[in-house]
Design an enzyme around this catalytic site. Structure first.
Site, PDB file in Angstrom:
ATOM      1  N   SER A  38      -9.529  -1.271   7.249  1.00  0.00           N
ATOM      2  CA  SER A  38      -9.021  -1.103   5.884  1.00  0.00           C
ATOM      3  C   SER A  38      -8.248  -2.271   5.300  1.00  0.00           C
ATOM      4  O   SER A  38      -7.920  -2.256   4.113  1.00  0.00           O
ATOM      5  CB  SER A  38      -8.139   0.140   5.803  1.00  0.00           C
ATOM      6  OG  SER A  38      -8.963   1.260   5.711  1.00  0.00           O
ATOM      7  N   SER A  64      -9.540   1.222   3.064  1.00  0.00           N
ATOM      8  CA  SER A  64      -8.722   2.022   2.185  1.00  0.00           C
ATOM      9  C   SER A  64      -7.634   1.234   1.465  1.00  0.00           C
ATOM     10  O   SER A  64      -7.028   1.749   0.519  1.00  0.00           O
ATOM     11  CB  SER A  64      -8.077   3.148   2.986  1.00  0.00           C
ATOM     12  OG  SER A  64      -7.219   2.607   3.977  1.00  0.00           O
ATOM     13  N   LYS A  77       0.849  -1.184   0.000  1.00  0.00           N
ATOM     14  CA  LYS A  77       0.000   0.000   0.000  1.00  0.00           C
ATOM     15  C   LYS A  77       0.888   1.237   0.000  1.00  0.00           C
ATOM     16  O   LYS A  77       1.899   1.284   0.719  1.00  0.00           O
ATOM     17  CB  LYS A  77      -0.851  -0.045   1.277  1.00  0.00           C
ATOM     18  CG  LYS A  77      -1.897   1.045   1.401  1.00  0.00           C
ATOM     19  CD  LYS A  77      -2.698   0.824   2.686  1.00  0.00           C
ATOM     20  CE  LYS A  77      -3.858   1.771   2.822  1.00  0.00           C
ATOM     21  NZ  LYS A  77      -4.654   1.506   4.034  1.00  0.00           N
TER      22      LYS A  77
HETATM   23  N1  GLN Z   1     -13.120   3.401   6.841  1.00  0.00           N
HETATM   24  C1  GLN Z   1     -12.423   3.811   8.021  1.00  0.00           C
HETATM   25  C2  GLN Z   1     -12.045   5.260   7.930  1.00  0.00           C
HETATM   26  O1  GLN Z   1     -12.302   5.858   6.921  1.00  0.00           O
HETATM   27  C3  GLN Z   1     -11.221   2.951   8.253  1.00  0.00           C
HETATM   28  C4  GLN Z   1     -10.057   3.300   7.436  1.00  0.00           C
HETATM   29  C5  GLN Z   1      -8.833   2.522   7.740  1.00  0.00           C
HETATM   30  O2  GLN Z   1      -8.887   1.461   8.365  1.00  0.00           O
HETATM   31  N2  GLN Z   1      -7.697   3.060   7.319  1.00  0.00           N
HETATM   32  O3  GLN Z   1     -11.504   5.819   8.843  1.00  0.00           O
END
Ligand code: GLN
Length: 498
Positions: free
Chosen positions: A177, A153, A78
């Site tokens: 994510s 994400s 990532k």
């Molecule tokens: N969807 C969650 C957020 O937007 C989790 C994102 C993540 O785990 N990086 O904060």
């Protein structure tokens, strides 16, 4: 050889037996990415030369007999993890041309074992999002159905694994994510216990919640990567000095005892969450039955503070983000606005030009909630709720070894469907946020498909530092799904065709 199906442990055997070289296989993956990634958009950066140089090095390690499971294996990461000499954008225009001077600890650990970092994958800007739609560069599409999001994400990493653009990948998980995109793309995703893996070189989103973990084709591969990246790191004071077991040992244990003797808790509050899709409900009930058939005892448990999880998370995460992102001011890193003569204007214009809408929204929420007079009312209060959530988890692990639940209330939604509705997007994190709030590990493992052919995963959580129970139960579950897929037309366990 079908690149989509190849796991780390299978490729590793081919490499050791000299059936193929790392250089050859890396080239095959690079060619496949070049040919098809314009349809999926999994990657932000591919550096052919960088990848092939590592592959050649790996081939030397193999020929000298110094190979481990990961030697010569193409792994995607990532683009929130620093890679020395290779652009690390964090999915943000503010860092569009940022090239780190050092590798994140997890990258060094992978490289030490001879893994080939094949490219940097797309993400929601600074990991804020659940769909990859918050990337300013391009959309990532779900390889199972290109009209749908891959989740987020770490959607680029999950899509890359599902589409056969790498053998395994790293993602990061602050509130789901790793697990949610894994579920949406029918791959395995593991968020380790907070402190299990060093975060040095991971660009911070919410420091008390962020963890790095594997996204892979199967559970064994997740154990292989976890073995490599786990452990205390002097460069990260939040990494914890707890013995790292050999995670591969759980597979031998499974062969001896299966899952007999394990107890899985089903939180009663999760079943009454509003808006659960009927297919998700069906797959969850089937999964529960499958575990029961494998000898797991199922008990009902209670996590009474579940209804406050989303609200508390969406205070804590933006507060920490607003503090972490203050460093991107046009002075130290990345983009600097050319539109200003004065310092204050330069700060303002840099952030205005560099950050996207969702990141700005969170910085504003976080700054407000942390401002004088409000701290106790918001961050302080949310932290107290977090303690109650942690306590819920400590209590229930007296009654069960693992907790099972859906990963997300719906399968992957259509691109654009929730883009202008942040609240719906936030609410869809209901099942994954708790593991981060309670610092416990969580796994997403493919469990089935919706009536429209979209993947649906099962989430398994365990006590802090008990990744072994996740891997063991996940492995038993996966084995049973794959056996069924092999002798019937059951959809779970099949590979995605582009
Ligand atoms: N969807 C969650 C957020 O937007 C989790 C994102 C993540 O785990 N990086 O904060």
């Amino acid at each position: 050889m079908n690149l989509q199906e190849l796991t780390i442990h299978e490729l590793s055997k081919l490499l050791k037996d000299s059936e193929i070289t790392s250089e050859e296989i890396t080239k095959q993956y690079l060619d496949r990415i070049e040919k098809y990634d314009n349809e999926i958009g999994a990657y932000i950066t591919i550096d052919r030369e960088y990848a092939l140089k590592q592959a050649k090095k790996a081939d030397k390690m193999i020929s000298k007999g110094n190979a481990s499971y990961l030697t010569g294996v193409p792994i995607a990461v990532k683009d929130l993890l620093c890679t020395k000499g290779v652009k690390t954008t964090c999915g943000s225009k503010i860092l569009e041309n940022f090239v780190p001077e050092y590798d994140a600890t997890v990258i060094s650990l992978l490289k030490n074992q001879g893994a080939v970092i094949i490219g940097k994958t797309n993400l929601d800007e600074f990991a804020m999002g659940s769909s990859n739609e918050n990337s300013p560069f391009h959309l990532t599409k779900n390889p199972w159905n290109k009209e749908h999001v891959p989740g987020g994400s770490s959607g680029g990493s999950a899509a890359a694994v599902a589409a056969g653009f790498c053998v395994g990948a790293l993602g990061t998980d602050t509130g789901g994510s790793i697990r949610q995109p894994a579920s949406h793309c029918s791959v395995v995703g593991l968020k380790p216990t907070y402190g299990r893996v060093s975060r040095f070189g991971l660009v911070s989103y919410a420091s008390s919640l962020d963890q790095i973990g594997p996204i892979t084709k199967d559970v064994k591969d997740a154990a292989i990567i976890l073995n490599c990246i786990s452990g205390k790191d002097l460069k990260d004071s939040t990494s914890i000095d707890v013995d790292v077991p050999d995670y591969m040992s759980v597979f031998d244990e499974f062969e001896k005892t299966g899952l007999k003797g394990m107890t899985a808790g089903v939180p009663k509050e999760y079943l009454s969450v509003e808006g659960i899709d009927p297919d998700v409900q069906r797959v969850f009930l089937e999964s529960k039955k499958r575990l029961e058939d494998l000898g797991v005892k199922i008990v009902e448990i209670s996590l009474p503070h579940t209804e406050y999880v989303v609200a508390a998370y969406y205070i804590i995460a933006p507060c920490e983000a607003s503090s972490n992102l203050a460093r991107f001011d046009g002075v130290r890193y990345g983009h600097r606005s050319k539109e200003s003569d004065e310092l204050i204007d330069m700060y303002k214009n840099t952030k205005h030009e560099g950050f996207g809408e969702e990141v700005k929204r969170r910085i504003i929420i976080g700054t407000y909630a942390l401002s004088a007079g409000y701290y106790d009312e918001y961050y302080g209060r949310a932290s107290k709720v977090r303690s109650l959530i942690m306590n819920d988890f400590t209590q229930v692990f007296n009654e069960c070894d693992i907790i099972i639940s859906p990963v997300a209330p719906t399968p992957a939604f259509k691109i654009g469907e929730n883009r202008d509705d942040p609240l719906t997007m936030y609410l869809s994190d209901i099942f994954t946020l708790s593991a981060n709030m309670a610092s416990v590990p969580g796994l997403s493992v493919p469990a089935g498909f919706s009536s429209k052919g979209l993947p649906i995963g099962l989430q398994i959580m365990a006590q802090r530092f008990d990744e072994k129970s996740l891997l063991k139960s996940g492995f038993g579950f996966e084995k049973s799904i794959l056996a069924e897929a092999a002798d019937s037309s059951g959809p779970a366990g099949k590979f995605c065709e582009l």
